[in-house]
Design an enzyme around this catalytic site. Structure first.
Site, mmCIF file in Angstrom:
data_model
loop_
_atom_site.group_PDB
_atom_site.id
_atom_site.type_symbol
_atom_site.label_atom_id
_atom_site.label_comp_id
_atom_site.label_asym_id
_atom_site.label_seq_id
_atom_site.Cartn_x
_atom_site.Cartn_y
_atom_site.Cartn_z
ATOM 1 N N ILE A 170 33.507 33.947 45.239
ATOM 2 C CA ILE A 170 32.654 34.801 44.390
ATOM 3 C C ILE A 170 32.448 34.195 42.993
ATOM 4 O O ILE A 170 31.425 34.436 42.351
ATOM 5 C CB ILE A 170 33.230 36.243 44.306
ATOM 6 N N ASN B 176 43.159 45.497 38.631
ATOM 7 C CA ASN B 176 44.164 46.578 38.654
ATOM 8 C C ASN B 176 43.985 47.433 37.395
ATOM 9 O O ASN B 176 43.178 47.100 36.516
ATOM 10 C CB ASN B 176 45.582 45.997 38.762
ATOM 11 N N VAL C 178 41.262 37.879 44.033
ATOM 12 C CA VAL C 178 39.961 37.596 43.433
ATOM 13 C C VAL C 178 40.025 37.756 41.911
ATOM 14 O O VAL C 178 39.356 37.038 41.157
ATOM 15 C CB VAL C 178 38.878 38.501 44.087
ATOM 16 N N ASP C 179 40.876 38.653 41.449
ATOM 17 C CA ASP C 179 41.080 38.879 40.011
ATOM 18 C C ASP C 179 41.556 37.581 39.341
ATOM 19 O O ASP C 179 40.992 37.138 38.319
ATOM 20 C CB ASP C 179 42.138 40.000 39.872
ATOM 21 N N SER D 190 39.780 46.174 47.520
ATOM 22 C CA SER D 190 40.989 46.788 48.120
ATOM 23 C C SER D 190 41.419 46.184 49.452
ATOM 24 O O SER D 190 42.449 46.579 50.004
ATOM 25 C CB SER D 190 40.823 48.311 48.319
ATOM 26 N N GLY E 90 42.467 43.246 50.177
ATOM 27 C CA GLY E 90 43.474 42.187 50.110
ATOM 28 C C GLY E 90 44.830 42.782 49.789
ATOM 29 O O GLY E 90 45.422 43.508 50.594
HETATM 30 N N1 AR6 Z 1 35.934 35.083 46.426
HETATM 31 C C1 AR6 Z 1 35.631 36.064 47.281
HETATM 32 N N2 AR6 Z 1 36.547 36.872 47.843
HETATM 33 C C2 AR6 Z 1 37.842 36.674 47.513
HETATM 34 C C3 AR6 Z 1 38.247 35.664 46.598
HETATM 35 C C4 AR6 Z 1 37.227 34.846 46.047
HETATM 36 N N3 AR6 Z 1 37.493 33.870 45.188
HETATM 37 N N4 AR6 Z 1 39.601 35.722 46.485
HETATM 38 C C5 AR6 Z 1 40.022 36.730 47.275
HETATM 39 N N5 AR6 Z 1 38.958 37.301 47.901
HETATM 40 P P1 AR6 Z 1 42.258 41.151 46.451
HETATM 41 P P2 AR6 Z 1 42.482 44.064 46.164
HETATM 42 C C6 AR6 Z 1 38.916 38.454 48.811
HETATM 43 O O1 AR6 Z 1 43.670 41.060 46.863
HETATM 44 O O2 AR6 Z 1 42.884 44.210 47.582
HETATM 45 C C7 AR6 Z 1 44.965 41.595 42.326
HETATM 46 O O3 AR6 Z 1 46.217 41.062 42.032
HETATM 47 C C8 AR6 Z 1 40.161 38.769 49.607
HETATM 48 O O4 AR6 Z 1 40.207 37.942 50.775
HETATM 49 O O5 AR6 Z 1 41.768 40.160 45.492
HETATM 50 O O6 AR6 Z 1 41.465 45.011 45.606
HETATM 51 C C9 AR6 Z 1 44.517 42.627 41.321
HETATM 52 O O7 AR6 Z 1 44.978 42.355 40.019
HETATM 53 C C10 AR6 Z 1 39.909 40.225 49.967
HETATM 54 O O8 AR6 Z 1 39.019 40.328 51.069
HETATM 55 O O9 AR6 Z 1 41.924 42.606 45.797
HETATM 56 C C11 AR6 Z 1 45.111 43.873 41.872
HETATM 57 O O10 AR6 Z 1 46.461 44.005 41.483
HETATM 58 C C12 AR6 Z 1 39.183 40.770 48.739
HETATM 59 O O11 AR6 Z 1 38.738 39.613 48.015
HETATM 60 C C13 AR6 Z 1 45.046 43.676 43.343
HETATM 61 O O12 AR6 Z 1 45.034 42.275 43.557
HETATM 62 C C14 AR6 Z 1 40.052 41.619 47.807
HETATM 63 O O13 AR6 Z 1 41.374 41.123 47.770
HETATM 64 C C15 AR6 Z 1 43.767 44.227 43.918
HETATM 65 O O14 AR6 Z 1 43.807 44.151 45.320
#
Ligand code: AR6
Length: 356
Positions: A10, A23, A32-33, A116, A118
């Protein structure tokens, strides 16, 4: 306006805004954050510090700094706790609030991760359903290009039977075509390179027969052929739903009228933007791309023979040598006309989506 699921990081998306699955602290994290903060640089964290956190389901906007996108919209998805603690409503609110914020900031394009799905543990298929429902609802009333960005194809999990059915149909039909293709390739090689040992010389099979020996037969054969061809053409003409010289735009307009489908509905069902719709409809000579032509066939909910007719008017055929064609053919044959659902399946199969 269009919606597309894309496979990408992204942080590489060239859109007006990307959405961060953050978060409550908005001070960065993993997933992704973390990727967004790394790519945007330290100034993003500085701006985030001043925001004072964010409630679950809410959204806040910052600049994009070193990212190719102008803005980052930070939203906080719910942690999955089994589904009975308001998770679906909170997740829906994330998409709704992020999209509203994008609209207020005049964004024409926005890219979401699967919020959410991930670290927060939301079941992927259900997370996708919430995302698609909210994005679709928003696009019914707003003009924007919305992307859902998946890091890998596995990140997108589908419910329902369509994916499996389409995959099985492609297996059947495409394999069959390959077989025919191989046979045709062998035949061409045979004609080009001569007969393998023990086979008749190709020249003897395709040489024109002596006139005096075959004159009668040839005449009879060609007359029969002409008769047959005329009959087939007659049938084809009879099967056509409109006039032979009707254009692509003409047939779309006629079908919209016959079926009582409003332009706005067609735009949504075809996953095309308003400009493209206008271009197709206002220019009788315009030949849309194949994915657009297919999208109109789906939007108009045409039966297979009429879908083929519409495609022909844009200069295309539905080929069994093309997996996208086979997938769309299956959807049309079985009455699946939901372009979003079809595009989810096409994404999983690594095929070209419909629309635009
Ligand atoms: N590009 C696109 N999608 C991605 C990328 C990227 N670079 N990296 C991960 N994803 P998550 P959450 C996908 O865990 O579940 C953080 O620590 C990933 O495969 O990033 O909302 C925050 O600070 C998944 O499908 O977010 C919060 O503490 C999706 O993005 C917590 O994680 C979301 O995964 C939020 O958890």
């Amino acid at each position: 306006m269009p919606f597309e699921i894309v496979k990408n990081d992204i942080t590489k998306m060239r859109v007006d805004a990307i959405v961060n699955a953050a978060n409550n602290s908005l001070l960065g994290g993993g997933g992704v954050d973390g990727a967004i903060h790394r790519a945007a640089g330290p100034q993003l964290l500085e701006e985030c510090r001043a925001l004072g956190g964010c409630e679950t389901g809410e959204a806040k906007l910052t600049r994009g700094y070193r990212l190719p996108s102008k803005y980052v919209i930070h939203t906080v998805g719910p942690v999955w706790r089994g589904g009975s603690e308001g998770e679906p409503a909170l997740l829906a609110a994330c998409y709704r609030n992020a999209l509203a914020l994008a609209g207020q900031n005049n964004c024409d394009s926005v890219a979401f991760p699967l919020i959410s799905a991930g670290a927060y543990g939301y079941p992927k298929a259900q997370a996708l359903q919430v995302a698609v429902d909210e994005i679709t609802r928003f696009l019914e009333a707003n003009d924007m290009m919305v992307y859902l960005v998946a890091f890998t194809r596995d990140a997108i999990e589908l419910t329902g039977d369509l994916y499996g059915e389409v995959a099985a149909y492609i297996d059947d039909v495409y394999v069959q075509e390959r077989h025919d293709f191989d046979r045709e390739a062998r035949r061409s090689q045979y004609l080009r390179d001569g007969a393998p040992r023990g086979m008749p010389d190709p020249g003897s099979l395709f040489r024109r027969p002596h006139r005096e020996d075959n004159a009668r037969n040839e005449t009879v054969f060609s007359e029969a052929n002409v008769e047959r061809l005329t009959a087939v053409q007659g049938e084809a003409q009879a099967e056509m739903s409109g006039p032979r010289d009707e254009t692509f735009a003409g047939m779309v307009a006629r079908k919209l009228g016959e079926k009582g489908i409003a332009d706005e509905t067609c735009i949504l069902r075809a996953n095309v933007d308003r400009r493209l719709f206008g271009k197709v409809m206002n220019n009788q000579g315009y030949k849309p791309g194949k994915q657009t032509a297919l999208a109109f066939a789906v939007a108009l909910q045409l039966p297979l023979d009429e879908a083929r007719e519409l495609l022909t008017k844009a200069g295309y055929t539905l080929s069994h040598g093309d997996k996208t064609d086979i997938a769309v053919e299956y959807c049309i044959m079985t009455g699946y006309y939901d372009v979003t659902e079809i595009n989810e399946v096409l994404f999983k199969l690594d095929l070209q989506p419909l629309g635009y």
